[in-house]
Design a protein around this motif. Structure first.
Motif, mmCIF file in Angstrom:
data_model
loop_
_atom_site.group_PDB
_atom_site.id
_atom_site.type_symbol
_atom_site.label_atom_id
_atom_site.label_comp_id
_atom_site.label_asym_id
_atom_site.label_seq_id
_atom_site.Cartn_x
_atom_site.Cartn_y
_atom_site.Cartn_z
ATOM 1 N N ALA A 173 -0.285 -10.618 19.617
ATOM 2 C CA ALA A 173 0.114 -10.697 18.214
ATOM 3 C C ALA A 173 1.357 -9.839 18.013
ATOM 4 C CB ALA A 173 -1.015 -10.223 17.305
ATOM 5 N N TYR A 174 2.293 -10.378 17.239
ATOM 6 C CA TYR A 174 3.588 -9.722 17.045
ATOM 7 C C TYR A 174 4.008 -9.880 15.591
ATOM 8 C CZ TYR A 174 8.586 -8.776 17.708
ATOM 9 O OH TYR A 174 9.850 -8.267 17.627
ATOM 10 N N LEU A 175 4.472 -8.789 15.005
ATOM 11 C CA LEU A 175 4.945 -8.822 13.638
ATOM 12 C C LEU A 175 6.368 -8.292 13.590
ATOM 13 C CD1 LEU A 175 3.439 -8.075 10.343
ATOM 14 C CD2 LEU A 175 5.163 -6.453 11.071
ATOM 15 N N GLY A 176 7.220 -9.007 12.863
ATOM 16 C CA GLY A 176 8.575 -8.538 12.623
ATOM 17 C C GLY A 176 8.719 -8.171 11.161
ATOM 18 N N GLY A 177 9.305 -7.025 10.900
ATOM 19 C CA GLY A 177 9.521 -6.575 9.536
ATOM 20 C C GLY A 177 10.722 -5.659 9.475
ATOM 21 N N SER A 178 11.052 -5.225 8.272
ATOM 22 C CA SER A 178 12.233 -4.384 8.116
ATOM 23 C C SER A 178 11.892 -3.104 7.360
ATOM 24 C CB SER A 178 13.332 -5.141 7.379
ATOM 25 O OG SER A 178 12.901 -5.518 6.092
ATOM 26 N N ILE A 179 12.721 -2.096 7.599
ATOM 27 C CA ILE A 179 12.632 -0.828 6.880
ATOM 28 C C ILE A 179 14.012 -0.523 6.326
ATOM 29 C CG2 ILE A 179 10.708 0.189 8.143
ATOM 30 C CD1 ILE A 179 12.669 1.574 9.948
ATOM 31 N N PRO A 180 14.176 0.161 5.218
ATOM 32 C CA PRO A 180 13.112 0.682 4.390
ATOM 33 C C PRO A 180 12.389 -0.433 3.630
ATOM 34 C CG PRO A 180 15.244 1.118 3.390
ATOM 35 C CD PRO A 180 15.492 0.403 4.683
ATOM 36 N N PRO A 181 11.261 -0.182 3.015
ATOM 37 C CA PRO A 181 10.698 1.159 2.917
ATOM 38 C C PRO A 181 10.073 1.598 4.234
ATOM 39 C CG PRO A 181 9.213 -0.419 1.907
ATOM 40 C CD PRO A 181 10.440 -1.178 2.322
#
Length: 184
Positions: free
Chosen positions: A51-59
């Motif tokens: 399982a792999y999740l891509g996301g961004s920061i911030p926050p």
């Protein structure tokens, strides 16, 4: 056959917020995804191999990313662009992980993709291209998305070559309104 789950967190959250605007007007600012329940919906009592999740920061929300880690999901966070504040390369990182998984597995398996993003379709790239590659290599494919914001080409591909599962029927199970409504 185990599952290989790929999750575009920004797309699922942003489009879900639009669904919230229709179903619970005025609560969009407090709209949240219940990650464990959405993951359980996606997995549907099947074995997960990857399982792999891509996301961004911030926050920079360590609690959010830690929840995914607790679920056994590999998290890749990307910094937002300095000039625009927009995401940079999140989709590409997920797509690379999808391609690597296709190449690295000894046997075809099932790829489950949580997104509605069909960007790149006209140029022969993007999530649809990765799903085409998976099918070409014998993989089964499944797309989970908000009907409200799913790219029509992505939905059509999933319906014709695999499985398409909309999120609207489980909206109240996989989302909550902070300090107002809990996920069922």
């Amino acid at each position: 056959m185990g599952l290989n789950v790929f999750w575009d967190n920004s797309n699922i959250w942003l489009v879900g917020r639009g669904v919230c605007e229709q179903r619970e007007p005025g609560d969009e600012a407090d709209f949240r995804i219940h990650f464990a329940k959405l993951f359980d919906f996606a997995v549907d009592n099947r074995q997960v191999d990857f399982a792999y999740l891509g996301g961004s920061i911030p926050p920079n929300n360590d609690n959010l990313w830690n929840r995914f880690n607790d679920l056994g999901v590999a998290v890749e966070k990307q910094e937002r662009g300095v000039a625009t504040g927009g995401e940079v390369a999140v989709d590409e990182a997920i797509q690379l992980a999808m391609a690597n998984r296709i190449l690295d597995c000894d046997e075809p398996s099932r790829m489950v993709l949580l997104t509605g993003d069909g960007n790149g379709y006209d140029e022969g790239k993007g999530f649809i291209k990765q799903l085409e590659r998976a099918v070409k290599h014998g993989w089964e494919v499944e797309v989970i998305s908000w009907e409200h914001g799913c790219n029509r080409h992505l939905r059509k591909f999933a319906q014709e070559k695999g499985i398409y599962r909309p999120l609207e029927p489980v909206y109240e199970n996989v989302s909550f309104i902070n300090n107002k409504r809990w996920a069922k």
